[in-house]
Write an enzyme that holds these catalytic residues in place. Sequence first.
Site, PDB file in Angstrom:
ATOM      1  N   GLU A 129     -96.645 -69.946  27.207  1.00 36.84           N
ATOM      2  CA  GLU A 129     -95.695 -70.485  26.231  1.00 36.84           C
ATOM      3  C   GLU A 129     -96.376 -71.507  25.332  1.00 36.84           C
ATOM      4  OE1 GLU A 129     -92.127 -72.344  27.754  1.00 36.84           O
ATOM      5  OE2 GLU A 129     -91.232 -71.904  25.815  1.00 36.84           O
ATOM      6  N   THR A 182     -88.906 -75.606  17.296  1.00 36.66           N
ATOM      7  CA  THR A 182     -89.172 -76.627  18.311  1.00 36.66           C
ATOM      8  C   THR A 182     -90.181 -77.649  17.795  1.00 36.66           C
ATOM      9  OG1 THR A 182     -88.681 -75.086  20.079  1.00 36.66           O
ATOM     10  CG2 THR A 182     -89.998 -76.979  20.685  1.00 36.66           C
TER      11      THR A 182
HETATM   12  N1  HSE Z   1     -88.083 -79.654  26.171  1.00 36.18           N
HETATM   13  C1  HSE Z   1     -88.378 -78.952  24.961  1.00 36.18           C
HETATM   14  C2  HSE Z   1     -87.761 -79.717  23.792  1.00 36.18           C
HETATM   15  C3  HSE Z   1     -87.843 -77.577  25.077  1.00 36.18           C
HETATM   16  O1  HSE Z   1     -86.599 -80.119  23.908  1.00 36.18           O
HETATM   17  O2  HSE Z   1     -88.451 -79.920  22.809  1.00 36.18           O
HETATM   18  C4  HSE Z   1     -87.953 -76.766  23.846  1.00 36.18           C
HETATM   19  O3  HSE Z   1     -87.291 -75.517  24.042  1.00 36.18           O
END
Ligand code: HSE
Length: 314
Positions: A129, A182
Amino acid sequence: MSGWFRVFSPATIGNIGPGFDVLGMAVKGLGDVVWARRRRRGIRILEIRSPTPLPSDPSRNTASLAAANVLKILGETGGLDLRIHKGLPAGSGLGSSAASAAAGAFAANWLYGRHLSTEQLILAATQAEAEVSGGFFADNTAPALLGGATLTRCCVPLDVTRIGIVRRLRIVLVTPSITVLTRDARRILPATVPMSAFVANMANTALITAAFAKNDYSLFARSLHDVVIEPVRARLIKGFDQVKQNALKAGADGMAISGSGPTVFAITDNPGKARAIEQQMVLTFNAMGIASRSWVTSMDPHGTRMLEDGHAGK
Ligand code: HSE
């Protein structure tokens, strides 16, 4: 199709509210199915069925990258063929790339002797990932593989634990047709936080952990508050405040962003109320000209698993 195995990996909410990069949970009924079979060498992706275009180049897809990581750990020279049937929209905040990665890692391990532990599979999937997303966090890959809720204490070295499950929890997922990357959702986060916000998020994260360990819905419901990440990321999701307000008015006990969004999730322990909450959330996005997809679901206790063992007919 002889020699093919079918692996299912669930959607995940990671992070959960205040547990940024730490808390995650697997959800029922949504996920990816990956078909896999052995081949002499090399990894090929023979088919991808997906609502959104995804790379079939094995060096750019998380399923094949995770499978390659597993083969490397095993010291295997053999390869595999993959067919990927996406049940999850990419870039939705529902752990789509993690589901493929988890399924790819699980399939490779299954086909080559099942020598790796689930923790090793989480590492292989998390690395895959990271190669695609650029961020190394296990709050999607861990619950995708372990099921239930998980807590990641540390990524390097990986230290992940499965916490448990809240059985009464009903989850209303709504994915508005908004793009949130993201990478962007991480770039806007503050570099430092006030001590009071740190204490509030730490307390709520600790209580959510206790809620999963004790199977205690009301403890979970009163701890789903994030004063650090949500106020910043909410700006990326048009209508967030109004959707939350209307979800609460319709009877939800809380609402938060799933991962980095744009999916949001509301919670209740009343299956009857869940549909009304879902309707209100969808209508509120609609009123702002934003179409959305929605699901009412609960936690998936099992995580990534084999659907049929060998020689599966398609
Ligand atoms: N923990 C990560 C975020 C997950 O919140 O940026 C992204 O899917």
